[in-house]
Design a protein around this motif. Structure first.
Motif, short mmCIF file in Angstrom:
data_model
loop_
_atom_site.label_atom_id
_atom_site.label_comp_id
_atom_site.label_asym_id
_atom_site.label_seq_id
_atom_site.Cartn_x
_atom_site.Cartn_y
_atom_site.Cartn_z
N GLN A 1 0.83 -1.21 0.00
CA GLN A 1 0.00 0.00 0.00
C GLN A 1 0.86 1.26 0.00
N GLU A 2 1.96 1.23 0.75
CA GLU A 2 2.87 2.37 0.77
C GLU A 2 3.45 2.63 -0.63
N HIS A 3 3.77 1.57 -1.34
CA HIS A 3 4.31 1.69 -2.70
C HIS A 3 3.27 2.32 -3.62
N ILE A 4 2.02 1.89 -3.49
CA ILE A 4 0.95 2.43 -4.34
C ILE A 4 0.75 3.91 -4.07
N ILE A 5 0.76 4.29 -2.79
CA ILE A 5 0.60 5.70 -2.43
C ILE A 5 1.76 6.53 -3.00
N ARG B 1 -8.31 4.65 0.40
CA ARG B 1 -9.17 5.08 -0.71
C ARG B 1 -9.27 6.60 -0.77
N ARG B 2 -9.38 7.24 0.39
CA ARG B 2 -9.49 8.70 0.42
C ARG B 2 -8.24 9.36 -0.14
N SER B 3 -7.07 8.84 0.22
CA SER B 3 -5.82 9.43 -0.28
C SER B 3 -5.76 9.31 -1.80
N TYR B 4 -6.19 8.16 -2.32
CA TYR B 4 -6.20 7.97 -3.78
C TYR B 4 -7.16 8.96 -4.44
N ASP B 5 -8.34 9.15 -3.85
CA ASP B 5 -9.33 10.08 -4.42
C ASP B 5 -8.80 11.52 -4.43
N ILE B 6 -8.12 11.93 -3.36
CA ILE B 6 -7.58 13.29 -3.30
C ILE B 6 -6.55 13.51 -4.41
N ILE B 7 -5.68 12.54 -4.60
CA ILE B 7 -4.65 12.66 -5.64
C ILE B 7 -5.28 12.72 -7.01
N GLN B 8 -6.27 11.85 -7.26
CA GLN B 8 -6.92 11.84 -8.57
C GLN B 8 -7.70 13.13 -8.82
N PHE C 1 -1.59 14.44 3.36
CA PHE C 1 -0.58 13.76 4.19
C PHE C 1 -1.14 13.41 5.58
N ASN C 2 -2.12 14.18 6.04
CA ASN C 2 -2.77 13.83 7.30
C ASN C 2 -3.54 12.53 7.16
N ILE C 3 -4.24 12.35 6.02
CA ILE C 3 -4.97 11.11 5.77
C ILE C 3 -4.01 9.95 5.61
N ARG D 1 -9.47 -1.93 10.68
CA ARG D 1 -9.20 -2.48 9.34
C ARG D 1 -10.04 -1.74 8.29
N TYR D 2 -11.29 -1.44 8.66
CA TYR D 2 -12.15 -0.69 7.73
C TYR D 2 -11.61 0.72 7.51
N LEU D 3 -11.19 1.37 8.60
CA LEU D 3 -10.65 2.73 8.49
C LEU D 3 -9.35 2.73 7.69
#
Length: 347
Positions: free
Chosen positions: A101-105, A303-310, A208-210, A295-297
């Motif tokens: 996940q860190e690599h994907i981010i 997902r939220r970090s990905y949405d912000i970047i996109q 970065f907070n997320i 685990r859900y959070l």
């Protein structure tokens, strides 16, 4: 300070392979030797071979990893705890998921910076050529024909040429800086100024907070199956969140845990989560489902970090195209209006 030889996706794959070896009851010395033979990286091959030899001598796996100086401190702590609690296979599997996940981010952040920078540099180059080369050429032609470009258009050409030239130079410098930082990262070197700038950005960025909260939840989810107490889990999380504000909040949580407060109370007191997320944590604490909530959070913050970047990319790219379209339109109007005057005088 030299970075660990195993990091990112390479570290994720290492942890996953160790997890497979443990689950299949394959001796680790034999497994590491096979991994060394399959590795195309000479440095990593030597590290894995040495680790295999040390394991055959009877050293614990966590000690072998530590003495290799090839792994982050978080991995070393979790490996030791996994050995002590007999859950090393699960720990390695969770570490593999975490670093994947860190690599994907990281890749998403890289694309979010690189692609717009290239487009912006191209935009500045086009505008610079239009204002400094194309427009003066048309001005000379119209002067020979006895027509003149309006003063406002002439002023716009001069100002636009100056500003686009400055912006173009700045864009080139930024690209060179990014290239320099990339070369340093490939050589596993740290840059003090870059780290300082990154700290400032992290402190004031919601993205970065997320990401920091995602890392915190990942640590907690990884620590739960190992039977690690909350205080130790919070201490481990401080090493990986890489966010000054979140780190301070976690330190406050650690102090309050020593006072006997539970998980939901300390994160609420430190204002670590938003109201809705905090509500879920309270429910999870009361019902004994805190691990499932975290685990859900963890997945939700990812997902939220990905949405912000996109969203950032989807807004920036049309903005660059719009600026280019407006500038091109202004140039065309500056060229066509005198031409219309010439044609009307001929008619």
């Amino acid at each position: 300070m030299k970075q660990p030889s195993f990091s990112g996706l390479t570290l994720s794959r290492f942890c996953f392979q160790i997890s497979m070896l443990l689950k299949s009851a394959t001796p680790l010395p034999e497994g590491l030797l096979l991994m060394a033979k399959d590795s195309s990286n000479l440095e990593q091959t030597n590290i894995l071979s040495n680790m295999s030899k040390q394991l055959e001598e009877g050293l614990p796996f966590s000690q072998v990893m530590k003495e290799s100086h090839a792994f982050p401190s978080y991995v070393l702590h979790m490996t030791l705890l996994g050995e002590q609690t007999g859950t090393l296979d699960i720990t390695m599997e969770r570490l593999s998921e975490y670093y994947e996940q860190e690599h994907i981010i990281y890749e998403n952040l890289r694309r979010a910076i690189t692609s717009p920078m290239i487009m912006l540099t191209m935009l500045m180059a086009i505008l610079f050529i239009l204002f400094t080369k194309v427009m003066p050429l048309f001005t000379g032609v119209y002067t020979q024909l006895g027509a003149s470009i309006p003063k406002i258009a002439t002023l716009a050409i001069k100002v636009g040429g100056f500003l686009s030239g400055v912006a173009f130079v700045i864009s080139i410098l930024l690209l060179l800086m990014l290239l320099f930082l990339w070369i340093q990262s490939e050589q596993k070197k740290e840059n003090f100024l870059f780290q300082k700038l990154l700290t400032i950005i992290k402190t004031h960025s919601s993205l970065f907070n997320i990401i920091a909260l995602h890392r915190f939840c990942s640590v907690m989810v990884t620590a739960y199956p190992c039977g690690i107490d909350l205080k130790s889990s919070f201490t481990l999380a401080q090493e990986v969140v890489e966010h000054p504000d979140v780190e301070n909040k976690l330190k406050l949580c650690t102090l309050q845990l020593e006072e006997g407060k539970n998980f939901s109370e300390v994160v609420e007191s430190a204002n670590l989560f938003s109201d809705f997320d905090l509500q879920m944590i309270r429910t999870g604490t009361r019902t004994g489902q805190l691990e499932a909530v975290l685990r859900y959070l963890d997945s939700d913050y990812n997902r939220r970090s990905y949405d912000i970047i996109q969203n950032f990319i989807s807004r920036l790219e049309p903005t660059i195209i719009l600026v280019l379209a407006i500038a091109t339109g202004m140039v065309l109007l500056s060229v066509m209006l005198p031409l219309v005057g010439i044609l009307s005088s001929i008619g």
